[in-house]
Design a protein around this motif. Structure first.
Motif, PDB file in Angstrom:
ATOM      1  N   GLU A  83      34.981  -5.710 -18.585  1.00 61.77           N
ATOM      2  CA  GLU A  83      34.231  -4.521 -18.996  1.00 61.77           C
ATOM      3  C   GLU A  83      32.930  -4.389 -18.209  1.00 61.77           C
ATOM      4  O   GLU A  83      32.534  -3.278 -17.840  1.00 61.77           O
ATOM      5  N   CYS A  86      33.843  -3.090 -14.786  1.00 59.85           N
ATOM      6  CA  CYS A  86      34.147  -1.649 -14.882  1.00 59.85           C
ATOM      7  C   CYS A  86      32.879  -0.830 -15.055  1.00 59.85           C
ATOM      8  O   CYS A  86      32.695   0.198 -14.388  1.00 59.85           O
ATOM      9  N   GLU A  91      33.113   2.981 -14.194  1.00 61.04           N
ATOM     10  CA  GLU A  91      34.340   3.338 -14.895  1.00 61.04           C
ATOM     11  C   GLU A  91      33.985   3.629 -16.363  1.00 61.04           C
ATOM     12  O   GLU A  91      32.995   3.101 -16.883  1.00 61.04           O
ATOM     13  N   ILE A 132      39.784   0.635 -20.783  1.00 58.69           N
ATOM     14  CA  ILE A 132      39.686   1.493 -19.604  1.00 58.69           C
ATOM     15  C   ILE A 132      41.050   2.169 -19.497  1.00 58.69           C
ATOM     16  O   ILE A 132      42.076   1.502 -19.422  1.00 58.69           O
ATOM     17  N   THR A 135      40.977   4.681 -13.744  1.00 63.17           N
ATOM     18  CA  THR A 135      39.920   4.221 -12.841  1.00 63.17           C
ATOM     19  C   THR A 135      39.667   5.268 -11.767  1.00 63.17           C
ATOM     20  O   THR A 135      40.581   5.970 -11.344  1.00 63.17           O
ATOM     21  N   THR A 140      43.609  -0.012  -9.906  1.00 63.68           N
ATOM     22  CA  THR A 140      44.391  -0.506 -11.037  1.00 63.68           C
ATOM     23  C   THR A 140      45.557  -1.325 -10.513  1.00 63.68           C
ATOM     24  O   THR A 140      46.369  -0.826  -9.741  1.00 63.68           O
ATOM     25  N   VAL A 151      42.057  -4.945 -12.809  1.00 60.56           N
ATOM     26  CA  VAL A 151      41.470  -4.087 -11.778  1.00 60.56           C
ATOM     27  C   VAL A 151      40.979  -4.953 -10.632  1.00 60.56           C
ATOM     28  O   VAL A 151      40.758  -6.156 -10.784  1.00 60.56           O
ATOM     29  N   GLN A 162      41.421  -7.726 -18.445  1.00 58.64           N
ATOM     30  CA  GLN A 162      41.023  -7.326 -19.787  1.00 58.64           C
ATOM     31  C   GLN A 162      41.485  -8.343 -20.837  1.00 58.64           C
ATOM     32  O   GLN A 162      40.923  -8.437 -21.903  1.00 58.64           O
TER      33      GLN A 162
END
Length: 184
Positions: A83, A86, A91, A132, A135, A140, A151, A162
């Protein structure tokens, strides 16, 4: 090789450290990251956390976000680390009212060296509230029915998972081994 694990108050910290124990490993609490000389490390692993969300605690994570944005050294982000990656690359993080928890199948979206010795689909363990769904700036690599699961930065060696590859199955731990092989 010297690995720095950034502890974001993960329940799985010992599993992360065990998965990289063939190398020299230091662990630093997220609160102390800004006090370290990060130049002596070859790569970074950003742990998960169930205590503090990225968007609610940007001050807490500011050193980590800065590291993600500015380093040219490899980074692996797990759960909250995913996270943070991202967020650092703009993102959109989406909050789920109910926690996503349990084993889920993920499916490969793109080829990548991180998948060496892994046959898809694989089952992974997840426990998180943020997703997410698409993207714009990161590539991805894998998805589940719920969200994007892996990612990669398009130009740097920065990966985000994740789920928790440090737990449950050998093929998940293989992902960490593959990351370390890429770093070597």
């Amino acid at each position: 090789m010297k690995v720095l694990v950034v502890d974001n108050h993960s329940k799985y910290l010992s599993e992360i450290v065990d998965s990289v124990d063939e190398f020299e490993v230091d662990v630093v609490n997220v609160l102390d990251l800004s006090k370290l000389d990060i130049s002596k490390y070859d790569c970074f692993i950003l742990s998960g956390s169930s205590e503090y969300s990225v968007l609610s605690y940007l001050d807490l994570y500011s050193s980590e976000i800065n590291l993600i944005k500015t380093t040219n050294k490899p980074i692996l982000g797990i759960c909250l680390g995913f996270e943070l990656i991202c967020y650092a690359f703009n993102e959109k993080l989406i909050f789920n009212k109910e926690r996503i928890k349990g084993e889920f199948k993920i499916f490969k979206e793109s080829e990548d060296i991180i998948f060496n010795k892994i046959s898809f689909p694989i089952s992974v363990y997840e426990t998180h509230r943020w997703n997410i769904l698409e993207t714009q700036n990161l590539k991805t690599l894998a998805k589940s029915k719920n969200n994007i699961e892996i990612v990669k930065h398009p130009k740097k060696i920065i990966y985000g998972f994740q789920f928790h590859p440090e737990s449950i199955t050998d093929h998940q731990k293989q992902l960490i081994s593959n990351f370390l092989e890429i770093v070597k």
